[in-house]
Design an enzyme around this catalytic site. Structure first.
Site, PDB file in Angstrom:
ATOM      1  CG  HIS A 118      -0.396   0.250   2.531  1.00 24.75           C
ATOM      2  ND1 HIS A 118      -0.159  -0.748   3.450  1.00 24.75           N
ATOM      3  CD2 HIS A 118       0.001   1.387   3.140  1.00 24.75           C
ATOM      4  CE1 HIS A 118       0.324  -0.240   4.559  1.00 24.75           C
ATOM      5  NE2 HIS A 118       0.442   1.067   4.390  1.00 24.75           N
ATOM      6  CG  ASP A 148      -0.091  -4.008   2.645  1.00 17.96           C
ATOM      7  OD1 ASP A 148       0.163  -3.566   1.506  1.00 17.96           O
ATOM      8  OD2 ASP A 148      -0.341  -3.268   3.623  1.00 17.96           O
ATOM      9  N   GLY A 219       3.369   6.607   8.088  1.00 21.47           N
ATOM     10  CA  GLY A 219       4.731   6.818   7.617  1.00 21.47           C
ATOM     11  C   GLY A 219       5.653   5.694   8.024  1.00 21.47           C
ATOM     12  CG  ASN A 220       6.527   4.172  11.905  1.00 23.34           C
ATOM     13  OD1 ASN A 220       5.957   4.928  12.680  1.00 23.34           O
ATOM     14  ND2 ASN A 220       7.854   4.044  11.878  1.00 23.34           N
ATOM     15  CB  SER A 221       3.152   1.942   5.924  1.00 25.83           C
ATOM     16  OG  SER A 221       1.903   1.906   6.526  1.00 25.83           O
ATOM     17  CG  LEU A 276      -6.309 -29.100  -0.002  1.00 25.87           C
ATOM     18  CD1 LEU A 276      -5.400 -30.258  -0.408  1.00 25.87           C
ATOM     19  CD2 LEU A 276      -6.389 -28.993   1.526  1.00 25.87           C
ATOM     20  N   GLY A 277      -7.804 -26.859  -2.929  1.00 24.98           N
ATOM     21  CA  GLY A 277      -9.091 -26.990  -3.594  1.00 24.98           C
ATOM     22  C   GLY A 277     -10.214 -27.413  -2.674  1.00 24.98           C
ATOM     23  CB  VAL A 278     -10.956 -28.020   0.604  1.00 21.45           C
ATOM     24  CG1 VAL A 278     -10.631 -29.404   0.111  1.00 21.45           C
ATOM     25  CG2 VAL A 278      -9.773 -27.416   1.376  1.00 21.45           C
ATOM     26  CB  ILE A 280     -11.544 -25.235   5.345  1.00 24.65           C
ATOM     27  CG1 ILE A 280     -10.676 -24.008   5.020  1.00 24.65           C
ATOM     28  CG2 ILE A 280     -11.081 -26.454   4.583  1.00 24.65           C
ATOM     29  CD1 ILE A 280      -9.214 -24.179   5.339  1.00 24.65           C
TER      30      ILE A 280
END
Length: 484
Positions: A118, A148, A219-221, A276-278, A280
């Site tokens: 960001h 992020d 600003g710390n991001s 994995l295709g589930v 959950i």
């Protein structure tokens, strides 16, 4: 100041908000072990040691306005702060250039730099300022909005000071940490505190945040959170604040998540996560009781579309307790483990099914290639005369007319929820008009009598609750409702 998700944008302008510490960034590096330390007499030596690896980041972008005069910028980017000025009285309403600030850190001597996505999202120019004042342009190597994280690269004439990633799993609540960055655009700054909590989840699929009371501000991001060995154990990303400033509740994405993301961005320019295709959900205590499980642990499979899991024999109702040799605590735990697992290789998966344990081998696919799949949207459900009231629900069986109106396949069976008693447990647990019940007690239901039979069977077996499989807009989940 941008939000964690568009859905909480309004909250950012109200009282207490969960906000990205936007406009500023920092970075990370390879992993080593962290050690616990007592309260230091001073942080000065550590700060002096690691400061050269921390950078300030300035981003620049042209903000263009369409015909309605509103600027077009990515949601959640630092440039959203430009909206008010852009549309304020006296603003020219045309294209303007906007600058934003962030933090980052160098992770290799050849100039790779980590920050938050960001911080740089939407930027067409990125400039890095080093601790000694030197400035260099940076190019974007790759980004991962899900964590992020962004990876940048600068070309320097000499090797750059850099820092390594530490092992965030070794950090304990109460351990000392130090944050560095460019808070509120004031330049390089150091703050210290402790790890206040671990394993925080905010809004992302792969969230694993360390909470800290080290002062973190806008600003710390993208800036680093260090352990006392000078290793990066987190990337400062968000704060909880009523006024946009630090109140001692900050969140740093754990280095063990970030380091893997950065490695993929560096090698491929994109992420390549296992799939994995589930679908959950967590195993809650009431679900565990309804299923006869000894403890509320693991990831409960609610649906298995076409994909690796279905090919391997995993079915809805399975509880995944071990994945690739590691225990699964909950749904989020499984999601992160699958993401880190090798694509195209068979991995062992242990499931609990009908009171027995089974081990299956699943060859994982790539999540990024599978995410394009869409599910049918929910539609209003017409009232039908044939109905039943049970468990706080008014139900009718699914027929061809309802299938057509809901856009469901011809073979779909179940009971449609026509209404929910607002005072019922079903309402409290999120059931709503239009939901489709396809299973009860892990058996399919197509008729009203099917549900009556499942309730009677559960009572006869001494169960206190009945497990229902609910589908809403194609999205399944299990809900346990009391039958006492």
């Amino acid at each position: 100041m941008p939000d964690l998700t568009p859905s909480i944008r309004t909250a950012l302008r109200s009282s207490t908000v969960l906000a990205l510490v936007l406009g500023f960034g920092m970075a990370l590096a390879p992993a080593q072990d962290a050690q616990a330390f007592g309260a230091p007499e001073s942080f000065a030596e550590l700060a002096e040691q690691i400061s050269p690896s921390v950078v300030n980041i300035t981003t620049s972008a042209m903000i263009a306005a369409p015909a309605d005069g509103m600027p077009m910028v990515p949601e959640g980017s630092p440039f959203e702060d430009f909206f008010d000025d852009f549309n304020a009285p006296g603003g020219n309403g045309g294209a303007q250039r906007s600058d934003a600030l962030g933090s980052g850190f160098v992770i290799s001597e050849d100039g790779y730099i980590v920050t938050n996505n960001h911080v740089i999202e939407g930027a067409d120019e990125i400039e890095i300022e080093f601790f000694g004042g030197k400035k260099l342009p940076a190019k974007l190597v790759g980004t991962d909005p899900k964590t992020d994280i962004a990876l940048l690269k600068v070309e320097a004439s000499e090797p750059l000071p850099f820092v390594a990633f530490g092992n965030s799993d070794l950090m304990r609540v109460g351990d000392w940490v130090m944050a560095m960055g460019n808070p509120l655009g004031q330049g390089f700054s150091v703050s210290a505190g402790i790890v206040s909590a671990r394993g925080r989840e905010l809004s992302g699929t792969y969230d694993d945040y360390l909470q800290t009371d080290a002062a973190i501000n806008r600003g710390n991001s993208g800036g680093p959170l260090f352990n006392m060995d000078g290793q990066v154990i987190g990337v400062n990303t968000a704060i909880l604040s009523p006024n946009g400033g630090s109140i001692g509740i900050g969140f740093s994405m754990a280095s063990n998540v970030v380091s893997k993301t950065v490695a993929q961005l560096k090698e491929f320019g994109e992420t390549r996560r296992g799939w994995l295709g589930v679908r959950i959900q967590d195993v809650t205590p009431d679900v565990a009781e309804a299923m006869g499980l000894a403890e509320a642990k693991g990831a409960l499979v609610t649906d298995v579309p076409e994909g690796p899991a279905k090919d391997a024999g995993i079915v809805a109702g399975d509880v995944i307790t071990m994945f690739f040799g590691q225990p699964v605590g909950d749904a989020g735990d499984l999601t992160r483990r699958v993401a880190d697992a090798p694509i195209g290789e068979a991995v062992p998966v242990i499931v609990q099914r009908e009171g027995k344990t089974e081990t299956l081998a699943v060859t994982l696919g790539r999540r990024e290639e599978a995410e394009a799949a869409t599910m049918p949207a929910a539609a209003p459900v017409p009232e039908e005369p044939k109905q039943m009231e049970s468990l706080g629900l008014t139900l009718v069986p699914l027929d061809d007319s309802l299938r057509d109106r809901l856009g469901l396949d011809a073979g779909t069976e179940g009971l449609i929820v026509m209404s929910v008693d607002a005072a019922s447990e079903a309402y409290t647990k999120g059931l709503r008009e239009g939901d489709l019940i396809t299973e009860a007690g892990q058996q399919k239901v197509a008729r009203l009598k099917d549900l009556e039979d499942r309730v009677a069977e559960a009572k006869a077996a001494g169960r206190k609750s009945l497990l229902l499989l609910i589908r809403r807009g194609g999205d399944p989940r299990f809900v346990a409702l009391s039958i006492e």
